[in-house]
Design an enzyme around this catalytic site. Structure first.
Site, PDB file in Angstrom:
ATOM      1  N   GLU A  91       0.822  -1.208   0.000  1.00 20.26           N
ATOM      2  CA  GLU A  91       0.000   0.000   0.000  1.00 20.26           C
ATOM      3  C   GLU A  91       0.855   1.256   0.000  1.00 20.26           C
ATOM      4  O   GLU A  91       1.940   1.299   0.571  1.00 20.26           O
ATOM      5  CB  GLU A  91      -0.878   0.019   1.245  1.00 20.26           C
ATOM      6  CG  GLU A  91      -1.678  -1.255   1.393  1.00 20.26           C
ATOM      7  CD  GLU A  91      -2.852  -1.102   2.333  1.00 20.26           C
ATOM      8  OE1 GLU A  91      -3.650  -2.023   2.404  1.00 20.26           O
ATOM      9  OE2 GLU A  91      -2.970  -0.054   2.985  1.00 20.26           O
ATOM     10  N   CYS A 104       3.297   8.226   1.765  1.00 18.10           N
ATOM     11  CA  CYS A 104       3.734   7.189   2.700  1.00 18.10           C
ATOM     12  C   CYS A 104       3.977   5.909   1.904  1.00 18.10           C
ATOM     13  O   CYS A 104       3.070   5.392   1.260  1.00 18.10           O
ATOM     14  CB  CYS A 104       2.633   6.994   3.746  1.00 18.10           C
ATOM     15  SG  CYS A 104       3.009   5.676   4.895  1.00 18.10           S
ATOM     16  N   CYS A 111       6.085  -7.752   7.340  1.00 15.54           N
ATOM     17  CA  CYS A 111       7.186  -7.276   8.178  1.00 15.54           C
ATOM     18  C   CYS A 111       7.549  -8.375   9.167  1.00 15.54           C
ATOM     19  O   CYS A 111       6.672  -9.053   9.706  1.00 15.54           O
ATOM     20  CB  CYS A 111       6.775  -6.011   8.931  1.00 15.54           C
ATOM     21  SG  CYS A 111       8.122  -5.348   9.956  1.00 15.54           S
ATOM     22  N   CYS A 115       5.416  -6.357  15.596  1.00 23.45           N
ATOM     23  CA  CYS A 115       4.924  -5.531  16.715  1.00 23.45           C
ATOM     24  C   CYS A 115       3.464  -5.889  17.012  1.00 23.45           C
ATOM     25  O   CYS A 115       2.677  -6.111  16.097  1.00 23.45           O
ATOM     26  CB  CYS A 115       5.039  -4.051  16.378  1.00 23.45           C
ATOM     27  SG  CYS A 115       6.746  -3.563  16.066  1.00 23.45           S
ATOM     28  N   CYS A 118       0.539  -3.658  15.437  1.00 23.49           N
ATOM     29  CA  CYS A 118       0.618  -3.323  14.005  1.00 23.49           C
ATOM     30  C   CYS A 118       0.058  -4.469  13.171  1.00 23.49           C
ATOM     31  O   CYS A 118       0.488  -5.622  13.321  1.00 23.49           O
ATOM     32  CB  CYS A 118       2.077  -3.066  13.631  1.00 23.49           C
ATOM     33  SG  CYS A 118       2.344  -2.871  11.853  1.00 23.49           S
ATOM     34  N   CYS A 344      -2.002   4.580   9.979  1.00 23.06           N
ATOM     35  CA  CYS A 344      -0.837   3.767  10.347  1.00 23.06           C
ATOM     36  C   CYS A 344      -1.266   2.446  10.961  1.00 23.06           C
ATOM     37  O   CYS A 344      -2.168   2.403  11.780  1.00 23.06           O
ATOM     38  CB  CYS A 344      -0.007   4.458  11.410  1.00 23.06           C
ATOM     39  SG  CYS A 344       0.494   6.072  10.958  1.00 23.06           S
TER      40      CYS A 344
END
Ligand code: SAH
Ligand code: SF4
Length: 382
Positions: A91, A104, A111, A115, A118, A344
């Site tokens: 994205e 962004c 990833c 975390c 997230c 985010c």
């Protein structure tokens, strides 16, 4: 096999042209056509020698990322989904403001840091993006928006590496991409307007300081190791003290206002007054190493699998006040694009999820809250 020219910074393109027996200034011309004019075919490049224009397609191509869909928020935020193959969707988000346009960008499909707060982290790691895929997001967005706004000059003034992925775990591909963004023959962005956001990959922060000291956003999220390790597992490898020492070293290479600490506000987890006081003590301790800090509080963007909830706004403001009273520059991030899940941590890359449009945080769409400056989503530098 053709070479994708979006994979090259200017040096790389010059080396490629040399292999073809072409002079360096040809590489500059080519680079400007690609990045400044958005050319995707060599026929458009009218000032290149015809012989070169004919030679290039046999060994090279300009291949952007494949668009899947576009989502426009009522606040002007735009989110694009791109298919990078093998079922991986990434994205890119554009956030317009009166005085700037921020893009962004994603650095990885998924990833590996994992975390807790997230959704990309929950998705797991798929693969690193290539330089062409990182640059391709900017190349596409800039030229798409210029057409849309019927504008010749630059639309995107700021880039933040805050999309999917940990950019410093994809350093080899990231570095040429940053150089394209900064190059005067490319996008000509200043170092303070390109921000790398990191969960704290200490050795790579040192490399970045040497190679390309752009603005840095450090995702801190907790003032003590036990809590930070629980939220950001990478903390077990690079604990807070090491991370903050690396930040102080980074500040020797970049102007001090280039660095921001991000702190995602999680209800009952890291948002208590005791955490604010621990954060002050931590920052004061590292001020001795020369660390200058600025803290950006991010209201958590919830997603069901996290089991976490967002701190209520009065709690965020109370937390900010404790920091401000101790003399720490503190901002609260304003969330944008939540009606299209572009905020985010909502960048899970799952196209199916996108149909589930949720409206949140309407109360936060104000410029100022309780006298504390509310800054734009993902905006960390002026
Ligand atoms: N991997 C890098 C950059 C991508 S994440 C990093 O962690 O810094 C970009 C920012 O979004 C980080 O500050 C991250 O902590 C924050 N973030 C992630 N998930 C979030 C969520 N659900 N709500 C609010 N902020 C989130
Ligand atoms: Fe990765 Fe950043 Fe998400 Fe952590 S917050 S899982 S480092 S993208």
């Amino acid at each position: 096999m053709t070479t994708n020219l979006l994979d090259y910074d200017l040096e790389g393109l010059a080396a490629f042209c040399e292999q073809l027996g072409e002079k360096r200034f040809r590489a500059t011309q080519l680079f400007r056509w690609i990045h400044q004019k958005g050319a995707s075919s060599f026929d458009q490049m009218t000032d290149l020698a015809k012989s070169l224009r004919e030679k290039l397609p046999t060994s090279a191509a300009i291949k952007g990322v494949k668009l899947v869909s576009r989502h426009d928020s009522e606040d002007g935020t735009i989110k694009w989904l791109f298919d990078v193959g093998a079922g991986d969707i990434i994205e890119t988000v554009f956030i317009p403001e009166s005085d700037r346009g921020t893009l962004c960008i994603s650095s990885q499909a998924g990833c590996a840091v994992g975390c807790r707060f997230c959704s990309t982290g929950h998705q797991g790691f798929s693969r690193n993006l290539t330089t062409a895929e990182i640059v391709g997001q900017l190349w596409f967005a800039e030229h798409c928006l210029r057409q849309q706004f019927k504008q010749q000059e630059r639309v995107i003034s700021n880039v933040v590496m805050m999309g999917m992925g940990e950019p410093l775990q994809n350093y080899a591909q990231l570095l040429p991409a940053l150089r394209v963004m900064l190059d005067d023959h490319g996008y000509g962005l200043s170092r303070r307007r390109v921000t790398v956001s990191t969960s704290g990959v200490v050795p790579m922060m040192d490399r970045l300081a040497q190679d390309c000291p752009v603005a840095l956003a450090v995702s801190l999220h907790a003032p003590v190791d036990a809590l930070r390790s629980d939220l950001v597992p990478l903390n077990k490898k690079y604990p807070i003290a090491e991370l903050l020492q690396a930040c102080a070293r980074y500040q020797q290479f970049a102007p001090r206002d280039f660095m921001t600490f991000e702190y995602c506000m999680l209800d009952g987890v890291n948002d208590q007054s005791e955490h604010a006081r621990q954060l002050i003590a931590l920052m004061q301790h590292h001020a001795k190493d020369g660390l200058v800090c600025k803290i950006n509080l991010i209201p958590f963007n919830p997603f069901p699998a996290s089991g976490l909830t967002r701190s209520a706004m009065p709690q965020v403001m109370a937390f900010a006040k404790i920091l401000l009273d101790a003399g720490i520059i503190t901002t609260v991030r304003k969330t944008r694009g939540d009606d299209i899940d572009a905020a985010c941590g909502q960048l899970a890359g799952d196209v199916q999820d996108r149909t589930d449009v949720v409206r949140r945080m309407a109360s936060q769409r104000q410029g100022m809250l309780g006298g504390i400056k509310v800054v734009m989503a993902r905006e960390t530098s002026a």
